[in-house]
Design an enzyme around this catalytic site. Structure first.
Site, PDB file in Angstrom:
ATOM      1  N   GLY A 138      56.732 -16.399  42.301  1.00  0.00           N
ATOM      2  CA  GLY A 138      56.920 -15.298  41.202  1.00  0.00           C
ATOM      3  C   GLY A 138      55.676 -15.176  40.142  1.00  0.00           C
ATOM      4  O   GLY A 138      54.420 -15.742  40.854  1.00  0.00           O
ATOM      5  N   GLY A 139      55.712 -14.985  39.058  1.00  0.00           N
ATOM      6  CA  GLY A 139      54.608 -14.785  38.131  1.00  0.00           C
ATOM      7  C   GLY A 139      53.939 -16.048  37.938  1.00  0.00           C
ATOM      8  O   GLY A 139      52.628 -15.980  37.428  1.00  0.00           O
TER       9      GLY A 139
ATOM     10  N   GLY B 209      21.234  -0.302  51.696  1.00  0.00           N
ATOM     11  CA  GLY B 209      21.674  -0.449  50.283  1.00  0.00           C
ATOM     12  C   GLY B 209      22.050  -2.200  50.463  1.00  0.00           C
ATOM     13  O   GLY B 209      21.958  -2.666  49.303  1.00  0.00           O
ATOM     14  N   ALA B 210      22.262  -2.710  51.558  1.00  0.00           N
ATOM     15  CA  ALA B 210      22.394  -3.975  51.484  1.00  0.00           C
ATOM     16  C   ALA B 210      21.419  -4.953  50.952  1.00  0.00           C
ATOM     17  O   ALA B 210      21.598  -6.219  50.745  1.00  0.00           O
ATOM     18  CB  ALA B 210      22.923  -4.448  53.144  1.00  0.00           C
TER      19      ALA B 210
HETATM   20  C1  HXC Z   1      65.710 -24.689  36.820  1.00  0.00           C
HETATM   21  C2  HXC Z   1      65.543 -25.142  39.336  1.00  0.00           C
HETATM   22  C3  HXC Z   1      64.950 -24.067  39.336  1.00  0.00           C
HETATM   23  C4  HXC Z   1      64.483 -23.203  38.319  1.00  0.00           C
HETATM   24  C5  HXC Z   1      65.170 -25.203  41.246  1.00  0.00           C
HETATM   25  N1  HXC Z   1      65.685 -25.749  40.213  1.00  0.00           N
HETATM   26  N2  HXC Z   1      64.735 -24.173  40.724  1.00  0.00           N
HETATM   27  N3  HXC Z   1      65.933 -25.577  37.867  1.00  0.00           N
HETATM   28  N4  HXC Z   1      64.904 -23.601  37.118  1.00  0.00           N
HETATM   29  N5  HXC Z   1      63.994 -22.086  38.257  1.00  0.00           N
HETATM   30  C6  HXC Z   1      66.202 -27.114  40.341  1.00  0.00           C
HETATM   31  C7  HXC Z   1      67.309 -27.026  41.347  1.00  0.00           C
HETATM   32  O1  HXC Z   1      68.680 -27.006  40.637  1.00  0.00           O
HETATM   33  C8  HXC Z   1      67.355 -28.457  41.948  1.00  0.00           C
HETATM   34  O2  HXC Z   1      68.107 -29.511  40.779  1.00  0.00           O
HETATM   35  C9  HXC Z   1      66.060 -28.934  41.769  1.00  0.00           C
HETATM   36  O3  HXC Z   1      65.385 -28.100  40.971  1.00  0.00           O
HETATM   37  C10 HXC Z   1      65.375 -28.818  43.172  1.00  0.00           C
HETATM   38  O4  HXC Z   1      65.675 -27.662  43.696  1.00  0.00           O
HETATM   39  P1  HXC Z   1      66.307 -27.340  45.387  1.00  0.00           P
HETATM   40  O5  HXC Z   1      66.725 -25.974  45.259  1.00  0.00           O
HETATM   41  O6  HXC Z   1      67.408 -28.447  45.342  1.00  0.00           O
HETATM   42  O7  HXC Z   1      64.913 -27.897  46.017  1.00  0.00           O
HETATM   43  P2  HXC Z   1      64.365 -26.961  47.516  1.00  0.00           P
HETATM   44  O8  HXC Z   1      65.642 -27.018  48.233  1.00  0.00           O
HETATM   45  O9  HXC Z   1      63.305 -27.803  47.634  1.00  0.00           O
HETATM   46  O10 HXC Z   1      64.126 -25.632  46.918  1.00  0.00           O
HETATM   47  C11 HXC Z   1      62.957 -25.203  46.316  1.00  0.00           C
HETATM   48  C12 HXC Z   1      62.955 -23.898  45.909  1.00  0.00           C
HETATM   49  C13 HXC Z   1      64.125 -23.423  45.236  1.00  0.00           C
HETATM   50  C14 HXC Z   1      62.692 -23.113  47.113  1.00  0.00           C
HETATM   51  C15 HXC Z   1      61.785 -23.454  44.930  1.00  0.00           C
HETATM   52  O11 HXC Z   1      64.513 -24.467  44.338  1.00  0.00           O
HETATM   53  C16 HXC Z   1      64.375 -22.239  44.734  1.00  0.00           C
HETATM   54  O12 HXC Z   1      64.369 -21.082  45.319  1.00  0.00           O
HETATM   55  N6  HXC Z   1      64.422 -22.069  43.302  1.00  0.00           N
HETATM   56  C17 HXC Z   1      64.423 -20.924  42.425  1.00  0.00           C
HETATM   57  C18 HXC Z   1      63.143 -20.295  42.443  1.00  0.00           C
HETATM   58  C19 HXC Z   1      62.967 -19.128  41.525  1.00  0.00           C
HETATM   59  O13 HXC Z   1      63.712 -18.202  41.871  1.00  0.00           O
HETATM   60  N7  HXC Z   1      62.315 -19.270  40.480  1.00  0.00           N
HETATM   61  C20 HXC Z   1      61.924 -18.498  39.427  1.00  0.00           C
HETATM   62  C21 HXC Z   1      60.996 -17.571  39.883  1.00  0.00           C
HETATM   63  S1  HXC Z   1      60.701 -16.130  38.868  1.00  0.00           S
HETATM   64  P3  HXC Z   1      68.750 -30.640  41.156  1.00  0.00           P
HETATM   65  O14 HXC Z   1      69.379 -31.403  39.964  1.00  0.00           O
HETATM   66  O15 HXC Z   1      69.740 -30.478  42.365  1.00  0.00           O
HETATM   67  O16 HXC Z   1      67.709 -31.776  41.641  1.00  0.00           O
HETATM   68  C22 HXC Z   1      59.380 -16.781  37.838  1.00  0.00           C
HETATM   69  C23 HXC Z   1      58.854 -15.952  37.049  1.00  0.00           C
HETATM   70  C24 HXC Z   1      57.759 -16.532  36.366  1.00  0.00           C
HETATM   71  O17 HXC Z   1      59.162 -17.994  37.947  1.00  0.00           O
HETATM   72  C25 HXC Z   1      57.232 -15.464  35.404  1.00  0.00           C
HETATM   73  C26 HXC Z   1      56.057 -15.549  34.758  1.00  0.00           C
HETATM   74  C27 HXC Z   1      55.350 -14.538  34.093  1.00  0.00           C
END
Ligand code: HXC
Length: 520
Positions: free
Chosen positions: A175-176, A410-411
């Site tokens: 993501g971002g 040019g290079a």
């Molecule tokens: C809070 C989160 C989280 C999140 C995961 N967890 N993502 N908690 N916010 N974004 C927590 C889970 O609940 C879990 O907690 C622990 O972290 C590990 O996650 P798992 O899913 O069990 O791990 P894994 O199977 O290894 O998968 C990793 C992953 C997946 C692929 C990254 O977690 C995932 O897709 N997460 C969401 C990613 C996402 O969409 N993020 C937002 C992106 S948008 P427990 O307690 O069970 O251990 C963004 C915008 C930024 O980031 C903008 C900036 C400008």
């Protein structure tokens, strides 16, 4: 023991318990899972990166302030370990995202820990290193987590060029969130266990119906070979962390300093006889510019940056008599060393990196021109090529150009000719400086003579020879002062060292401006 002494003991015990809990992060189970994925934990990474015993932790007891959805949620250490330490005795600041705590997700206080060390790095003039392993914005904290990213990006941008910023990608970076590393000077990725993308495979599938895995979409291979987003790929966390230490050795602490000089056993006057077997006068016989670089630099050590992307252009760091230099070079082995869009972007960015950190630039030239083609023109080779011209002209560090063989059109200018601001231009006797190659030139200039000749082929050969006699050598350019000297190949290392020493105290002032308007 007095009552007061007992109370003090209890307070100390509480502090130790709290610290131990923070140090455990998300707990042993999640640490086990982290290690099973071939990764180190956030703290192990810091201890591997820094000199032994040098880590000074800051923000140890920071907790989330996450609002209703975070009530009752524990996040020891707030999902990131931050502080300072030393690398080869030089101070750095570091943050290491802890995937075992809420997936290392970034909330308000997590971001506050990171920006704290970024601010201290800028104030004390030290590099900042980010070890990224995070699931992105902490979903429960909503807009606060977006704001946290904003605070980090803002600092990435305003500290850019003030202190070196290095990002390691050691897990998810999606993501971002990718824009923090993207705003830093270097991105190093661990192959197989890290990825970077703006939108993930699921979203892509729903929008474009493309089926792709995490690794195919944004793994280290993709970003070091196709997109050019990342600079270096390593096999595993330890190798990435060693890579950071190595890279920092070529950089100064900040924009006011020079890179450290490293004593070398390689004699400054070492002759380069091997070059005579690498580069021959036959312009059509390609050679690998890596061989030239290895022959010239201290102990043959070249830290190539982006080695697998835009391979027609080589960039990287080396040392000459212990002094760090940035090298920009055509590689005639790949696409005849022509300049295309990616090569121009790659070189321009690196030239600017060297310039911000006072690293002298050596340019090695063997180039026939910009790559012809509709695709290149339509994709904006004019705009991208202009970046190189701009970056060279803008750079005020010592700049030496060495023309090894061809330098056309040019290079010739884009590879830092005299007119574009090179301080000293050297050429080997094998060099040729011209508007274009002799065959093309003869065909254009003497087309009518060739067409009207009794024997057109004989006439063509004669005209090619004529043009070669006139321009396929370094002496025309040297006679006009565009080349400062034609030097024996065997003496090149000694010459470069002597010339960089001559330029060491170079100062170049530029007219007042807010900032230039570089073509992007
Ligand atoms: C809070 C989160 C989280 C999140 C995961 N967890 N993502 N908690 N916010 N974004 C927590 C889970 O609940 C879990 O907690 C622990 O972290 C590990 O996650 P798992 O899913 O069990 O791990 P894994 O199977 O290894 O998968 C990793 C992953 C997946 C692929 C990254 O977690 C995932 O897709 N997460 C969401 C990613 C996402 O969409 N993020 C937002 C992106 S948008 P427990 O307690 O069970 O251990 C963004 C915008 C930024 O980031 C903008 C900036 C400008």
């Amino acid at each position: 023991m007095t009552q007061l002494a007992l109370e003090l003991q209890e307070l100390i015990a509480t502090m130790e318990q709290r610290r131990a809990k923070v140090e455990l992060g998300g707990g042993l189970e999640r640490q086990k899972k982290q290690r099973a994925g071939g990764k180190l934990t956030a703290r192990e990474r810091i201890h591997t990166l820094l000199d032994a015993g040098s880590f000074l932790e800051l923000g140890t007891f920071v907790e989330h302030q996450g609002g209703r959805l975070m009530q009752g949620v524990e996040a020891p250490g707030e999902g990131v370990v931050t502080g300072s330490g030393t690398i080869d005795g030089r101070q750095v600041f570091v943050f290491s995202q802890d995937f075992t705590v809420l997936g290392g997700s970034l909330g308000k206080m997590n971001a506050a820990k990171i920006t704290k060390v970024m601010d201290l790095a800028a104030r004390t003039g030290c590099p900042v290193i980010g070890l990224n392993d995070s699931a992105g914005a902490r979903i429960q904290e909503g807009v606060d987590s977006l704001s946290g990213y904003g605070e980090i990006f803002y600092r990435n941008a305003i500290y850019s060029g003030a202190v070196p910023q290095i990002s390691a990608i050691l897990g998810p970076c999606a993501g971002g969130a990718v824009y923090s590393p993207a705003l830093t000077d270097f991105i190093l990725m661990s192959g197989g266990s890290s990825y970077m993308f703006i939108t993930g495979p699921e979203v892509i599938k729903s929008v474009t119906r493309e089926d792709v895995t995490f690794d195919q979409l944004g793994g280290a291979d993709v970003h070091t070979r196709k997109s050019g987003v990342a600079h270096l790929e390593y096999d595993g966390d330890e190798a990435v962390l060693r890579g950071i230490r190595d890279l920092l050795g070529y950089l100064p602490q900040n924009a006011r300093e020079k890179a450290p000089v490293q004593p070398t056993s390689d004699p400054a006057g070492r002759r380069n006889d091997a070059l005579l077997n690498i580069v021959t006068p036959d312009q059509r016989r390609p050679y690998d510019m890596h061989d030239v670089i290895h022959e010239l630099v201290d102990n043959g050590t070249f830290l190539e940056i982006q080695p697998n992307w835009a391979k027609n252009m080589l960039i990287g760091f080396a040392r000459l008599n212990g002094q760090s230099v940035g090298i920009v070079a055509n590689n005639p082995r790949v696409m005849a060393g022509t300049l295309n869009i990616d090569a121009s972007d790659k070189a321009a960015r690196f030239i600017r990196t060297c310039d911000c950190y006072n690293i002298p630039i050596l340019t090695l030239v063997d180039v026939t021109g910009f790559l012809p083609g509709v695709a290149q023109e339509h994709a904006g080779i004019i705009r991208h090529g202009a970046k190189m011209l701009y970056a060279y002209a803008e750079a005020t560090v010592p700049k030496i150009t060495l023309i090894t063989r061809k330098s056309y059109g040019g290079a010739y200018l884009a590879m830092n000719s005299r007119d574009m601001g090179s301080d000293v231009v050297y050429a080997w006797p094998t060099a040729a400086v011209a508007v274009m190659g002799a065959e093309g030139a003869a065909n254009i200039v003497y087309r009518r003579d060739i067409q009207n000749a009794e024997n057109p082929e004989a006439m063509r050969a004669e005209k090619i020879r004529d043009y070669k006699d006139a321009f396929d050598n370094p002496y025309v350019a040297a006679s006009k002062g565009y080349i400062d000297d034609v030097i024996p190949m065997e003496d090149t290392r000694a010459r470069l060292i002597q010339t960089f020493a001559m330029l060491r105290e170079k100062r170049e002032e530029r007219p007042y401006k807010k900032h230039g308007n570089m073509p992007l």
